[in-house]
Design a protein around this motif. Structure first.
Motif, PDB file in Angstrom:
ATOM      1  N   LEU A  17      16.111   1.341   8.882  1.00 36.45           N
ATOM      2  CA  LEU A  17      15.821   0.475   7.744  1.00 36.45           C
ATOM      3  C   LEU A  17      16.215   1.157   6.440  1.00 36.45           C
ATOM      4  O   LEU A  17      16.143   2.378   6.309  1.00 36.45           O
ATOM      5  N   ASP A  18      16.611   0.349   5.455  1.00 39.08           N
ATOM      6  CA  ASP A  18      16.957   0.908   4.156  1.00 39.08           C
ATOM      7  C   ASP A  18      15.750   0.824   3.223  1.00 39.08           C
ATOM      8  O   ASP A  18      14.669   0.363   3.606  1.00 39.08           O
ATOM      9  N   SER A  19      15.934   1.261   1.986  1.00 38.00           N
ATOM     10  CA  SER A  19      14.810   1.350   1.048  1.00 38.00           C
ATOM     11  C   SER A  19      14.122   0.012   0.782  1.00 38.00           C
ATOM     12  O   SER A  19      12.888  -0.064   0.833  1.00 38.00           O
ATOM     13  N   PRO A  20      14.848  -1.081   0.477  1.00 40.42           N
ATOM     14  CA  PRO A  20      14.150  -2.357   0.242  1.00 40.42           C
ATOM     15  C   PRO A  20      13.345  -2.824   1.446  1.00 40.42           C
ATOM     16  O   PRO A  20      12.234  -3.352   1.293  1.00 40.42           O
ATOM     17  N   GLU A  21      13.881  -2.638   2.649  1.00 39.80           N
ATOM     18  CA  GLU A  21      13.159  -3.077   3.847  1.00 39.80           C
ATOM     19  C   GLU A  21      11.908  -2.235   4.075  1.00 39.80           C
ATOM     20  O   GLU A  21      10.845  -2.761   4.427  1.00 39.80           O
ATOM     21  N   LEU A  22      12.016  -0.924   3.867  1.00 41.17           N
ATOM     22  CA  LEU A  22      10.848  -0.062   4.028  1.00 41.17           C
ATOM     23  C   LEU A  22       9.799  -0.356   2.957  1.00 41.17           C
ATOM     24  O   LEU A  22       8.594  -0.297   3.223  1.00 41.17           O
ATOM     25  N   GLY A  23      10.249  -0.664   1.745  1.00 38.21           N
ATOM     26  CA  GLY A  23       9.302  -1.041   0.698  1.00 38.21           C
ATOM     27  C   GLY A  23       8.557  -2.317   1.048  1.00 38.21           C
ATOM     28  O   GLY A  23       7.348  -2.433   0.814  1.00 38.21           O
ATOM     29  N   ALA A  24       9.270  -3.291   1.636  1.00 34.61           N
ATOM     30  CA  ALA A  24       8.626  -4.537   2.051  1.00 34.61           C
ATOM     31  C   ALA A  24       7.625  -4.286   3.175  1.00 34.61           C
ATOM     32  O   ALA A  24       6.554  -4.910   3.218  1.00 34.61           O
ATOM     33  N   VAL A  25       7.949  -3.375   4.079  1.00 34.49           N
ATOM     34  CA  VAL A  25       7.017  -3.029   5.155  1.00 34.49           C
ATOM     35  C   VAL A  25       5.739  -2.419   4.577  1.00 34.49           C
ATOM     36  O   VAL A  25       4.624  -2.741   5.007  1.00 34.49           O
TER      37      VAL A  25
ATOM     38  N   ARG B  82       1.892  -3.826   4.983  1.00 33.19           N
ATOM     39  CA  ARG B  82       0.825  -2.991   5.546  1.00 33.19           C
ATOM     40  C   ARG B  82      -0.363  -2.912   4.599  1.00 33.19           C
ATOM     41  O   ARG B  82      -1.519  -3.051   5.016  1.00 33.19           O
ATOM     42  N   PHE B  83      -0.073  -2.700   3.319  1.00 39.13           N
ATOM     43  CA  PHE B  83      -1.161  -2.620   2.344  1.00 39.13           C
ATOM     44  C   PHE B  83      -1.891  -3.951   2.246  1.00 39.13           C
ATOM     45  O   PHE B  83      -3.125  -3.998   2.204  1.00 39.13           O
ATOM     46  N   GLN B  84      -1.144  -5.048   2.215  1.00 36.60           N
ATOM     47  CA  GLN B  84      -1.760  -6.371   2.119  1.00 36.60           C
ATOM     48  C   GLN B  84      -2.654  -6.655   3.321  1.00 36.60           C
ATOM     49  O   GLN B  84      -3.760  -7.189   3.183  1.00 36.60           O
ATOM     50  N   ALA B  85      -2.190  -6.281   4.512  1.00 39.28           N
ATOM     51  CA  ALA B  85      -2.971  -6.543   5.721  1.00 39.28           C
ATOM     52  C   ALA B  85      -4.283  -5.766   5.707  1.00 39.28           C
ATOM     53  O   ALA B  85      -5.337  -6.298   6.096  1.00 39.28           O
ATOM     54  N   GLU B  86      -4.244  -4.514   5.252  1.00 43.28           N
ATOM     55  CA  GLU B  86      -5.465  -3.708   5.215  1.00 43.28           C
ATOM     56  C   GLU B  86      -6.399  -4.162   4.096  1.00 43.28           C
ATOM     57  O   GLU B  86      -7.622  -4.176   4.259  1.00 43.28           O
ATOM     58  N   ALA B  87      -5.829  -4.541   2.946  1.00 44.72           N
ATOM     59  CA  ALA B  87      -6.666  -5.023   1.847  1.00 44.72           C
ATOM     60  C   ALA B  87      -7.320  -6.354   2.198  1.00 44.72           C
ATOM     61  O   ALA B  87      -8.456  -6.631   1.790  1.00 44.72           O
ATOM     62  N   GLN B  88      -6.614  -7.170   2.979  1.00 48.24           N
ATOM     63  CA  GLN B  88      -7.169  -8.460   3.383  1.00 48.24           C
ATOM     64  C   GLN B  88      -8.432  -8.277   4.218  1.00 48.24           C
ATOM     65  O   GLN B  88      -9.363  -9.080   4.149  1.00 48.24           O
ATOM     66  N   LYS B  89      -8.472  -7.203   4.997  1.00 45.91           N
ATOM     67  CA  LYS B  89      -9.661  -6.940   5.816  1.00 45.91           C
ATOM     68  C   LYS B  89     -10.885  -6.616   4.960  1.00 45.91           C
ATOM     69  O   LYS B  89     -12.020  -6.774   5.418  1.00 45.91           O
TER      70      LYS B  89
END
Length: 254
Positions: free
Chosen positions: A103-111, A115-122
């Protein structure tokens, strides 16, 4: 002694072009990353390695031209140097790339955003989304290192900036360092938008900017939890028919 064949000449030209495009581009990226504010690179290309490859390519060109001027026959080994160099360097690159993410930088940034959104949603409740930096910081620490370079040096870790009173995701963040997660909470506290400072997906070098695709910020939303509703089936009065003398049916309610 008629010199190399047309096929050999064409093969050397193609190999020289490939070496110049691949390793000349890497050398240019390595030098530019040292001065650019932000680079969309995971690690800077090796200046030493690319310089060695280009130097060997120059030697191969010199030997090829010497054989061409002297009209060396097709079997002259100097005509094979550039193809051999290209094959060997590509093989070494393949070996060195083993285990690295594709993966390149934009794709890793989106990942990282997801991840942060999923954990914050909890951590969200029915009344509000999390808004305290002390609560969200452990989620940021778990993301690792951002996929960007700052002045040629990898950004060591993600950072967090919490904002309130927002009406949507942050679109512009001047002066913010790359790798900063912008957590913007709505006025009512029931929603938050997350964006990342890095570079637009179409840009490889430049000033820090919100990660975006075709001008639209790449964002993730955290929302309040939906209250669970207990489905209650209302009671139904059933009329049970009874048969009386003469075949007439009557109904009685329980």
């Amino acid at each position: 002694m008629s010199g190399p064949s047309y096929k050999t000449l064409l093969a050397n030209v193609v190999c020289l072009g490939a070496l110049g495009w691949i390793y000349g581009g890497d050398l240019s990226d390595a030098l530019r990353a040292r001065t650019a504010e932000v680079s969309a690179l995971l690690t800077p290309p090796s200046v030493v390695r690319t310089s060695i490859v280009l130097g060997l390519a120059g030697v191969g060109v010199a030997v090829f031209l010497a054989g061409l001027l002297r009209k060396k026959p097709e079997g002259f080994k100097g005509y094979r140097l550039l193809p051999i160099l290209l094959v060997v360097t590509l093989f070494l690159d393949l070996v060195l790339a083993e285990g690295k993410t594709p993966l390149d930088s934009p794709e890793l940034g989106a990942v990282a955003l997801r991840r942060f959104q999923a954990e914050a949603q909890k951590l969200a409740t029915v009344e509000a989304v999390p808004s305290r930096e002390q609560v969200l910081q452990p989620l940021v620490d778990a993301l690792g290192a951002p996929p960007y370079l700052e002045r040629g040096v990898p950004v060591p870790a993600y950072t967090l900036q919490v904002r309130t009173g927002c009406e949507g995701p942050v679109r512009d963040a001047p002066g913010t360092r790359p790798g900063t997660l912008l957590y913007c909470v709505a006025r009512d506290g029931k929603q938050a938008w997350v964006t990342l400072v890095g570079l637009p997906a179409e840009v490889r070098f430049g000033a820090p900017a919100v990660l975006s695709v075709r001008g639209e910020p790449r964002s993730a939303a955290v929302r309040t939890q939906v209250p669970e509703e207990n489905d209650v089936v209302p009671g139904i009065d059933l009329e049970i028919p009874t048969v009386v003398d003469g075949g007439a049916a009557t109904s009685s309610s329980p």
